[in-house]
Design an enzyme around this catalytic site. Structure first.
Site, PDB file in Angstrom:
ATOM      1  N   LEU A 130       0.820  -1.228   0.000  1.00  0.00           N
ATOM      2  CA  LEU A 130       0.000   0.000   0.000  1.00  0.00           C
ATOM      3  C   LEU A 130       0.853   1.277   0.000  1.00  0.00           C
ATOM      4  O   LEU A 130       1.696   1.471   0.873  1.00  0.00           O
ATOM      5  CB  LEU A 130      -0.911  -0.008   1.239  1.00  0.00           C
ATOM      6  N   ASP A 131       0.621   2.156  -0.972  1.00  0.00           N
ATOM      7  CA  ASP A 131       1.269   3.473  -1.057  1.00  0.00           C
ATOM      8  C   ASP A 131       2.797   3.377  -1.091  1.00  0.00           C
ATOM      9  O   ASP A 131       3.494   4.307  -0.690  1.00  0.00           O
ATOM     10  CB  ASP A 131       0.841   4.365   0.120  1.00  0.00           C
ATOM     11  N   ALA A 132       3.312   2.256  -1.558  1.00  0.00           N
ATOM     12  CA  ALA A 132       4.757   2.058  -1.548  1.00  0.00           C
ATOM     13  C   ALA A 132       5.337   1.882  -2.946  1.00  0.00           C
ATOM     14  O   ALA A 132       6.506   1.566  -3.105  1.00  0.00           O
ATOM     15  CB  ALA A 132       5.103   0.852  -0.680  1.00  0.00           C
TER      16      ALA A 132
END
Lengths: 282, 282, 282, 282
Positions: free
Chosen positions: B225-227
């Protein structure tokens, strides 16, 4: 190992990139950096290239490149030894912030440059030069002595084989006598976001106009005041709460960083000038 | 006239640039743009090149380039028709600001892209899609129906030959089923300056932490996530006078611009991904 | 409950703040916001204050404040009902980006304002006005019909009780006839970092000068072109790789945000004008 | 003439501003600056006020203000002599850029502060301290000697009546022994955009994550590492062309300016701390 940095510009034509990269391959060079730009409006091609050769000297390059390519494409070109430190003359007056900043960077190895001397029209900053062990020449300038003062400045520049001059808030207009000897090699820092507020006291003008952002601009000096090719600019936000002195204080930080960045770009030969504008390679 | 955009990356080796530019010259191509980058830490070479050919098709290029150079340098490479508009699917939820912004740009011709449809898990924004005459598919997503919903989404993407997907504040986590079909082709906008404030409610976290600057980040979606690889980021200054709603309002402007810029970079094939990072050519 | 916003300026004198806050306390008001500024160079005092009263009307305030304080300090002052939405007229021409942007914000409730109508000298943007259900008046302007056109514009403004006018890339010079009716109430967006590049085609001038940063400026319109009090400015970095069209595209995003921010400041009565400059309260 | 700066915070209540301004008027004071902030979420009132008295001493103010107002509103408050220079201790390690920058500003009168001494765990920067004629104490710190070293540091701070401590890239974690003696009075500069990249080697982490913007953060030191109230932050754009060393070099300029700005805000008593956040008055 010979490491060279090559700058080229000429009319945009088919085949330039291939011919140049080919020339390097043929002479067993390795390209470590290549970047190019085409100004489509003016139809001009620009290129910056770094290359390494094991058995091909700068002289070899110069001779062969001239024969093989320069005439063919009607190139304007310059070649540099990537590993040679350029020599930079510092001109200052009474303001110390840019001087402190540049010498701090110089001392810590951040600037790949030699600074053989500092010239000033005042003696004020001599102690700073002394504390960094850099020779300081006090050459006063008045309306009457200006021509002679510039002759002295040029003599020193010649003597020390200076490559470029930095006006670190020098506060004097440099005449064409110096500019012509150092075309696109005299770097000034102007304390406004040019072309706004050309000339003296830009912070006062910015205050009067009520701008919400102030700036600083580093440019090559040309004969027209504050109108030379822009190398670097930066800005910062201000408000009605800032008096003129606050603008001056905030501006000092801009001036320091913008000037230092412009110098670094110049040192790395990342700046090309044409039509009074700059191409800045990354 | 065939206009191609070529992206290459491989282990850094001598002679790549010369060989590639040579290949193009040999086939009577004209290089209109070349830029390269070497990651010295990882020893990887990246190149982006635009070229024009009068009598050499994309198929010719593909076949010959593969034979002549791909194996020699163990290149990873992609080739695009510079003049072909990529097809972009827009996924939205209930927030309208990024949708308005993107459709306004689309309408005025600022985005070189086709938008065959908009997908949403809510019906809220259908009127906006209608006013721009773009088909709108309402595909509700619940925990139970997620797999089926994604199958529907993928079916639409296949049907319309979608090249990349933009999550314009879609507010749903996209599963690996979609990511694997569109690797480095699902663009998300996250409303924080990543890696700060990963996950839900970043403006609330920024408010709580008392930061003086907030940001937005557009990145390719990966399973973590969001990486994923960051394409573009921007920030704006805030102060204690801003309540959470003010941060959200200021953030909306960041989100719009950061997402639009990331999409433009993707459309122009200026982004290369490796090691979960991006090289962004200028 | 009466909620008022009070703006005051006058010569700086001892005791103003105490007297004003006292006046409010005496009348059982609660101060929810107070901010003040003193221009030390001009010796002028500025104050913005928000206050709430349970049994003291705006009329009460006006009468009593005038008697008690206005004469004593020779104040210039204005009072507003904090909860009343101001009415804003939108003037546009052919460019749609600021219009889309403002109507998107209006629609989502971001702007505390009413927009009774849109005026344009061209019919181009009528469909956008229609899609947002806002009356659109097409009033062509030629050199010959300008006086009459402005009369029509003013008539509409009167009819709808317009409080201020926004020129969202209106591309026409507004005459003193309108300015005098709406002093410091006509907001323009100029597509440069004023005072650089006054007048027409600023992106072309910026390109020609080779600046490294471009900007946008929102200001109140005065009779001197692009020389009115600056409300808001913002800038973005550009480089030699940007052609004029790229500057125009990047500039559009600046224009949208700078104009929207200036309008928000005006709506919240956070702007005070004096000496052709602004005080912007936070 | 007595010039005082007053900071107040308490639960938000009706009448505070009127009572405080009244108190000052009653004692023949003139308010030269007033600003206030209400945190609506927490319902806390903050106020900063500068005032001048001709016949009312700081002791008078203190006694009377306590009696008249502090208990009534359950205020937390502090009062300062506006004209007294605070004494600042500088802690450094081996990096010189923040030290040069701060001493340059100190020397030119930009910082309204006294610097009685510099403490370092290494001898490296002694020559710089010497060139600015500031006493330099070399207090080595190892795991074993840390407690003793901090005792020595505190002893010096007491001896010289130090008001606040600046960690100018001190590179050591300061224990609660010092923090408790100087609550919200130990200012650190962290070389990232907090809360991203807490802890050691933030530039390496930023490089690895591939961020497009890096930052620096100045904050008050609390027991949790890099988690104290943020005073100031700034950022700069980076790209894939920047190696770690480039990030470090660019970051140095951020660190210098962010730390200097945080110190200036602290010196002017413009910072109020609550809930691990700051209110920064303008």
């Amino acid at each position: 190992m010979t490491k060279i940095t090559l700058l080229i510009h000429c009319k945009d034509q088919s085949g330039i990139i291939a011919d140049v990269t080919n020339f390097i391959a043929k002479n067993k060079g390795n390209i470590v950096y290549i970047d190019q730009h085409v100004d489509r409006e003016q139809d001009i091609f620009f290129m910056r290239l770094e290359s390494e050769f094991t058995s091909f000297s700068m002289e070899d390059f110069t001779t062969n490149f001239k024969n093989d390519l320069v005439a063919k494409f009607a190139m304007k070109w310059r070649i540099y030894n990537t590993e040679a430190k350029p020599k930079m003359a510092l001109f200052v007056s009474k303001y110390d912030h840019c001087l402190y900043d540049l010498l701090g960077r110089y001392n810590s190895g951040e600037l790949f440059v030699e600074i053989p001397f500092i010239i000033s029209n005042h003696n004020t900053l001599k102690p700073i030069a002394d504390s960094f062990n850099i020779p300081f020449y006090h050459i006063p300038v008045t309306k009457e002595t200006k021509a002679e003062a510039e002759a002295q400045q040029l003599k020193l520049c010649k003597e020390f084989d200076i490559h470029f001059i930095v006006l670190a808030r020098y506060m004097q207009i440099v005449s064409s006598k110096i500019i012509n000897q150092y075309p696109n090699k005299v770097i000034n820092i102007h304390h406004s976001f040019l072309p706004a507020f050309v000339g003296a006291k830009p912070y006062h003008s910015a205050y009067k106009r009520g701008v919400k952002i102030i700036g600083a601009t580093s440019h090559y000096v040309t004969e027209e005041l504050d109108a030379g090719p822009i190398i670097e600019q930066d800005v910062t936000r201000v408000s009605h709460t800032h008096a003129i002195d606050d603008l001056i204080a905030k501006g000092r930080d801009l001036e320091k960083i913008v000037l230092a960045n412009a110098i670094k770009l110049h040192i790395k030969r990342k700046v090309m000038v044409y039509n009074n504008k700059t191409v800045i390679f990354s």
